[in-house]
Motif scaffolding. Structure first.
Motif, PDB file in Angstrom:
ATOM      1  N   GLU A 134      -9.524  -2.647   3.060  1.00 38.18           N
ATOM      2  CA  GLU A 134      -8.927  -1.410   3.947  1.00 38.18           C
ATOM      3  C   GLU A 134      -8.901  -0.087   2.954  1.00 38.18           C
ATOM      4  N   HIS A 176      -0.617  -4.174   6.449  1.00 35.17           N
ATOM      5  CA  HIS A 176      -1.888  -3.633   6.817  1.00 35.17           C
ATOM      6  C   HIS A 176      -3.304  -4.200   5.963  1.00 35.17           C
ATOM      7  N   GLU A 177      -2.891  -4.684   4.750  1.00 35.29           N
ATOM      8  CA  GLU A 177      -3.992  -4.929   4.103  1.00 35.29           C
ATOM      9  C   GLU A 177      -4.001  -6.710   3.775  1.00 35.29           C
ATOM     10  N   CYS A 183       0.936  -1.172   0.020  1.00 36.46           N
ATOM     11  CA  CYS A 183       0.064   0.066   0.215  1.00 36.46           C
ATOM     12  C   CYS A 183       0.806   1.182   0.035  1.00 36.46           C
TER      13      CYS A 183
HETATM   14 ZN   LIG Z   1      -3.428   0.536   3.022  1.00 32.76          ZN
END
Ligand SMILES: [Zn+2]
Ligand SMILES: [Zn+2]
Length: 338
Positions: free
Chosen positions: A146, A59-60, A37
């Motif tokens: 997300e 975090h994805e 990301c």
């Molecule tokens: Zn992200």
């Protein structure tokens, strides 16, 4: 388990760390896919105030429940899961006002570490922002929950429709998600970006015009008959571009500033545009559980075709290669498979 640790800017180490154990209300997820990301890239390049170093990274994600704490009824072992990495506390002053994305605790209680074999989802996320993934959504698509929720948060309240022209500044993953969402509302969409490869992707996703930044002033003017765009989305996070973004919007239009600038950045706007032209300039940050649900329904309903944003797949041990590519502006998002 094997986990990628961002030890310092530019350095990702693979470490063997202990497997997390679920406490009451938690879910232990075996990661099937995670995604790179723009925020990860920022952290990799120059550090990030919300991503401590050295620390877990990514975090994805999407995956499968392999263990759960007491009291979890929504999920069974073996369930495929789509989830995000944060949820509000429901208890602070901002949560009480319903401003869940601005929750005082949402950032300090988020989970990082999607570039790993397992991730532990704490109870407050399990109860609010985790869902069973249907079979027709792939694990890679599900991992878009997300970033799509972030985009939904900025765009959803604006009632964009087929009579609107939307101008998106920045053709990175977030700019392209804005494009997909705006097209799903029937709007005409112009988008600008630096790399021809990304502009090509934008065209293939339905952009009405995709062009390099030097052409932006002329193209937006001509396309809108001199009026300016109804909505402008800034997706680069650069102060100079924040400032220029108000130049593209029509009277009474809205500029949404999505891309976060470096801490301490200052910007100037022409007061006449805000006053006499009644433009709205607004920031957008993160998402509420309501946004996550909307994003989930968009992915489930096949309304947002995110596949074209995936530029390739790497094994967890080769995660460094994916970031080297992103650093050079190659590719949009990479799938990391543990
Ligand atoms: Zn992200
Ligand atoms: Zn709160």
């Amino acid at each position: 388990m094997l986990a990628a640790i961002l030890s310092s800017p530019g350095n990702i180490e693979l470490r063997e760390i202990g497997n997390p154990r679920p406490s009451e209300g938690d879910l232990l997820i075996k990661i099937k896919t995670s995604l790179t990301c723009g925020t990860d890239l920022k952290a990799f390049l120059r550090g990030h105030s919300l991503i401590p170093m050295p620390g877990p990274f990514g975090h994805e994600f999407s995956g499968i429940v392999i263990d759960k704490g007491k009291g979890v009824r929504k999920f069974r072992i073996g369930d495929p899961v789509m989830a995000v990495h944060s949820a509000p506390c429901l208890d602070c002053d901002y949560c009480r006002k319903g401003l869940f994305n601005l929750c005082c605790n949402i950032m300090s209680t988020k989970v990082l570490g999607a570039f790993a074999q397992y991730i532990l989802l704490p109870r407050h996320i399990v109860s609010q922002n985790a869902f069973i993934k249907p079979g027709w959504v792939s694990f890679s698509e599900a991992a878009f929950l997300e970033p799509l929720a972030c985009v939904v948060h900025g765009m959803e309240p604006l009632s964009i429709g087929k009579d609107d022209t939307v101008f998106i500044i920045g053709a990175g993953p977030i700019g392209l998600l804005h494009l997909l969402l705006a097209k799903s509302r029937g709007a005409r969409v112009l988008i600008t970006g630096l790399e021809e490869e990304r502009l090509k992707t934008a065209r293939s996703m339905g952009a009405d015009l995709a062009f390099e930044p030097s052409r932006a002033v002329g193209y937006v003017r001509d396309f809108t008959g001199g009026m300016g765009a109804d909505f402008v989305f800034e997706c680069t996070g650069q102060p100079a571009i924040w400032e220029s973004s108000v130049g593209y919007v029509r009277k009474g239009g809205t500029v949404v500033l999505f891309g976060g600038c470096k801490p301490g950045s200052k910007v100037k706007f022409n007061a006449a545009r805000l006053h006499y032209d009644e433009i709205t300039v607004k920031g957008t940050f993160h998402f509420t559980p309501g946004d996550v649900k909307k994003a989930m329904l968009l992915l489930k309903g096949g309304k947002i075709r995110v596949k074209k944003l995936i530029s390739g797949t790497y094994a967890l041990k080769d995660i460094g290669v994916a970031f080297q590519k992103l650093m050079k502006g190659e590719g949009i998002k990479y799938v990391i498979v543990p």
